[in-house]
Enzyme design. Structure first.
Site: not given
Ligand code: HPA
Ligand code: ZN
Length: 349
Positions: A29, A31, A209, A212, A290-291
């Protein structure tokens, strides 16, 4: 050969960071647009003559003070505006893959958001070819197995998702699955039921997703209507005991991202993160970044900070790494080889 139980209990807490950093793992996971470091954003802005509304790298980094998912997404999409050429996508992905290799990631399944780029006039082939070339080079140069998952932006319409799928199909050999990301609340999985059904017919792996910021109901519909094989985040599932039983019984992996959850205020602090509870409930939980450029660390940083804050054990480190390979979409022989390396690493630690 000593048993795992003996090895685990013999590992003292002060050696946990070295164990976590050194252990072989998969990342499921992340991006790729979220790996754009401020330095690379500025370099690409200059290379492409794109204006960005920040005076310096430090000025941009200061803007990374998020209060929720949307406050992050606004800056994340602005950062991606510097990506124009195939080489830009290649450079971004290779920079991440080098960091992944340094973190002992043997396998990574990277999300990309084509609509963020096609909306700015960048061709689908520019995006996919640049990212795919980096995946090929990562295997050859770094020994990292890398694959791509195309994400639909859920704040856009299902019709736009169908158009994106059509544009991507000439490149179907360059991505292994589809996902769903962007603003969750108000955009439930069921909005994309038909496009996911089509992707299923086409033989793509399916993830989304869910849970969250959104409610457990979104995890249920991701499972029952989209028929996803993994749930990205999914941490809100712990509010619904029946859902937890379903996820455990069906062995549906959750790709959990602790530092993301911290920075987007999903949990007030890491010590209160529910990763330990998810493992204790028998779920196939994994740890991911994630990012990473926006949330303060790549996958090893997620492991080290989470273990320090929550008191997870060496046995749980083994379970998380084992889960990461189990949950991957690689073929069975590759998974077995990686899991053998994991076992060898723990035995030799
Ligand atoms: N959640 C939803 N969209 C996203 C995320 C996330 O954590 N990171 C990049 N796009
Ligand atoms: Zn994500």
């Amino acid at each position: 050969m000593t048993s795992h139980a003996q090895n685990f209990s013999a590992i003292p807490a002060d050696r946990l960071p070295a164990l976590l950093r050194g252990m072989p793992k998969a990342e499921l996971h992340m991006h790729i647009e979220g790996s754009l470091e401020p330095e690379l954003i500025f370099a690409l802005a200059q290379r492409n003559g794109v204006a960005i509304p920040y005076a310096s790298v430090e000025d941009l980094r200061r803007a990374y003070a998020f209060t929720n998912l949307q406050s992050f997404l606004d800056i994340y999409y602005a950062g991606a505006s510097v990506l124009l050429k195939e080489q830009d996508f290649y450079d971004m992905a290779l920079a991440y893959l080098q960091r992944a290799a340094a973190d002992n990631v043997l396998r990574t399944e990277m999300f990309f958001d084509p609509q963020t780029h096609t909306a700015r006039g960048v061709a689908m082939e520019t995006v996919v070819n640049g990212l795919h070339r980096a995946c090929v080079d990562a295997q050859a140069q770094l020994g990292v197995s890398a694959a791509l998952i195309l994400c639909f932006l859920r704040h856009l319409s299902e019709e736009e998702a169908f158009e994106t799928l059509e544009q991507a199909l000439p490149h179907r050999d360059k991505f292994i699955g589809v996902g769903l990301d962007s603003s969750e609340v108000g955009h439930p999985p069921e909005k994309f039921a038909r496009v996911f059904a089509r992707c299923r017919e086409l033989g793509f792996h399916l993830v989304a997703h869910a849970g969250e910021e959104g409610p457990p109901a979104y995890v249920w519909t991701a499972l029952d209507l989209l028929k996803v094989e993994r749930v990205d985040h999914g941490v809100q599932s712990s509010k619904d005991a029946a859902l937890m039983r379903r996820l455990a019984a069906d062995r549906i992996p959750l790709t959990v991202c602790p530092l993301s959850n911290l920075k987007l205020c999903v949990f007030p602090d890491l010590a209160q993160h529910n990763i330990g509870a998810l493992l204790d409930a028998g779920l196939v939980a994994t740890v991911n970044s994630d990012d990473p450029a926006y949330f303060g660390g790549y996958v090893n940083e997620n492991f080290v900070q989470t273990f320090a804050a929550t008191g997870l054990t060496a046995a749980q480190a083994y379970a998380l790494a084992q889960n990461s390979f189990t949950a991957s979409f690689a073929d069975a022989a590759a998974k077995r080889a990686w899991q053998d390396r994991l076992q060898g690493f723990f035995e030799g630690f």
